[in-house]
Design an enzyme around this catalytic site. Structure first.
Site, short mmCIF file in Angstrom:
data_model
loop_
_atom_site.label_atom_id
_atom_site.label_comp_id
_atom_site.label_asym_id
_atom_site.label_seq_id
_atom_site.Cartn_x
_atom_site.Cartn_y
_atom_site.Cartn_z
N HIS A 37 -7.49 -4.63 0.71
CA HIS A 37 -6.58 -4.22 -0.37
C HIS A 37 -6.37 -5.36 -1.37
O HIS A 37 -6.31 -5.14 -2.57
CB HIS A 37 -5.20 -3.84 0.21
CG HIS A 37 -5.22 -2.62 1.09
ND1 HIS A 37 -5.04 -2.69 2.45
CD2 HIS A 37 -5.39 -1.32 0.78
CE1 HIS A 37 -5.09 -1.47 2.96
NE2 HIS A 37 -5.30 -0.62 1.98
N GLN A 61 -2.17 14.50 3.08
CA GLN A 61 -3.58 14.23 3.35
C GLN A 61 -3.87 14.04 4.84
O GLN A 61 -5.01 13.79 5.22
CB GLN A 61 -4.08 13.04 2.54
CG GLN A 61 -3.54 11.69 2.98
CD GLN A 61 -3.91 10.60 1.99
OE1 GLN A 61 -3.33 10.49 0.92
NE2 GLN A 61 -4.90 9.79 2.33
N SER A 188 -6.94 -0.34 7.79
CA SER A 188 -5.60 -0.38 8.38
C SER A 188 -5.62 0.15 9.80
O SER A 188 -4.72 -0.13 10.59
CB SER A 188 -4.64 0.48 7.54
OG SER A 188 -4.68 0.05 6.21
O1 PAF Z 1 -7.09 5.37 0.43
C1 PAF Z 1 -5.87 5.51 0.60
O2 PAF Z 1 -5.17 4.60 1.06
C2 PAF Z 1 -5.23 6.84 0.25
O3 PAF Z 1 -6.08 7.90 0.53
C3 PAF Z 1 -4.72 6.90 -1.20
C4 PAF Z 1 -5.86 6.81 -2.19
C5 PAF Z 1 -3.73 5.79 -1.44
C6 PAF Z 1 -4.00 8.24 -1.44
O4 PAF Z 1 -2.94 8.40 -0.57
#
Ligand code: PAF
Length: 281
Positions: A37, A61, A188
């Site tokens: 990140h 999601q 993560s």
């Molecule tokens: O890749 C991620 O961490 C997630 O899918 C995102 C793009 C932040 C959307 O929740």
């Protein structure tokens, strides 16, 4: 570094900056940050003046509620990492802020056939949820550029398709995968790996590297068979898919002469599901 919990506060912060011509970058995340990140923040800093990182564990999601529940949320650690990286603002809304009408709010857009392949086949509706929240984040920030990691190769494709669907004037920058010294792609989810799993997880990057290293020697079918054979007999590792695909469609590659080839893999290692990929050409 400023912290915003509401869209209104974030917009009020960004308004004068935009008016003075500053270029805004958004780095969307679900927190549990690692150096992968931070590499996105660094790329963002090369491409914009003001960097906003969002931290939001998006319920729509997740296909498995247990996965949502156990998703790591080390917020103090995340904020310290972002502060060190020189991030300008963090947007960390709660679920009500992003889904005022409830997380079952309707959303469906045509993301093309690639939505249903690979991750889409294993996690039904996942990319509808991802594009739903990314659109909301784009609406909140209205960035000039947004950074996404190549690690989620299919996600980047889906987000680009969503962008085209709404004709949004945002540049998407795909940032390279950051790996541990032994090859494991940073994620993560890696914190869930036991010591034993951690050793076994190396087969993912090794199998992808095998394809890259031996691309000229074998046919596509042979490359796939040999790469898959590397998983045989590894305790606790179950392959979901290993494919050499066209990077635009994610359909299995038909010929080695195709321009945009990528090897993609997903496997359960112990109780943790990992994904990885390597661009072949
Ligand atoms: O890749 C991620 O961490 C997630 O899918 C995102 C793009 C932040 C959307 O929740």
């Amino acid at each position: 570094m400023e912290i915003f919990k509401t869209k209104a506060a974030l917009k009020a912060f960004l308004k004068p900056l935009k008016a003075s011509g500053k270029k805004i970058a958004l780095v969307p995340t679900m927190g549990a940050l690692h150096n992968g990140h931070i590499s996105l923040i660094k790329v963002a800093q090369q491409n914009a003046d003001i960097i906003i990182c969002s931290i939001f564990v998006n319920p729509t999601q997740f296909t498995d509620p247990k996965d949502l529940e156990k998703y790591p949320r080390p917020i103090e650690h995340d904020l310290a990492m972002l502060q060190d990286a020189g991030c300008n603002g963090v947007f960390m809304p709660n679920v009500e802020e992003m889904y005022p009408a409830g997380a079952d709010e309707k959303w469906h857009i045509d993301l093309g056939n690639a939505e249903f392949l690979l991750e889409g086949a294993f996690r039904k509706g996942h990319y509808q949820g991802v594009t739903q929240i990314v659109k909301k984040l784009f609406d909140a920030v209205e960035p000039d550029v947004a950074m996404f990691g190549q690690k989620d190769f299919q996600q980047v494709l889906m987000i680009k398709n969503m962008l085209a669907h709404f004709n949004l004037p945002i540049t998407i920058i795909t940032c390279p995968i950051i790996r541990e010294d032994d090859g494991l792609a940073m994620s993560s989810r890696n914190i869930h790996l036991t010591l034993e799993d951690r050793k076994h997880s190396l087969v993912l990057s090794k199998s992808l590297q095998f394809v890259l290293d031996h691309f000229d020697e074998y046919t596509l079918a042979e490359l796939e068979t040999k790469a898959k054979a590397l998983y045989d007999g590894i305790d606790g590792v179950a392959l979901d898919y290993f494919t050499i695909a066209n990077g635009d469609t994610l359909e299995p590659a038909k010929s080695k002469a195709e321009d945009n080839l990528v090897a993609l893999v997903a496997a359960k290692v112990g109780s943790t599901r990992l994904i990885d990929n390597m661009i072949i050409k």
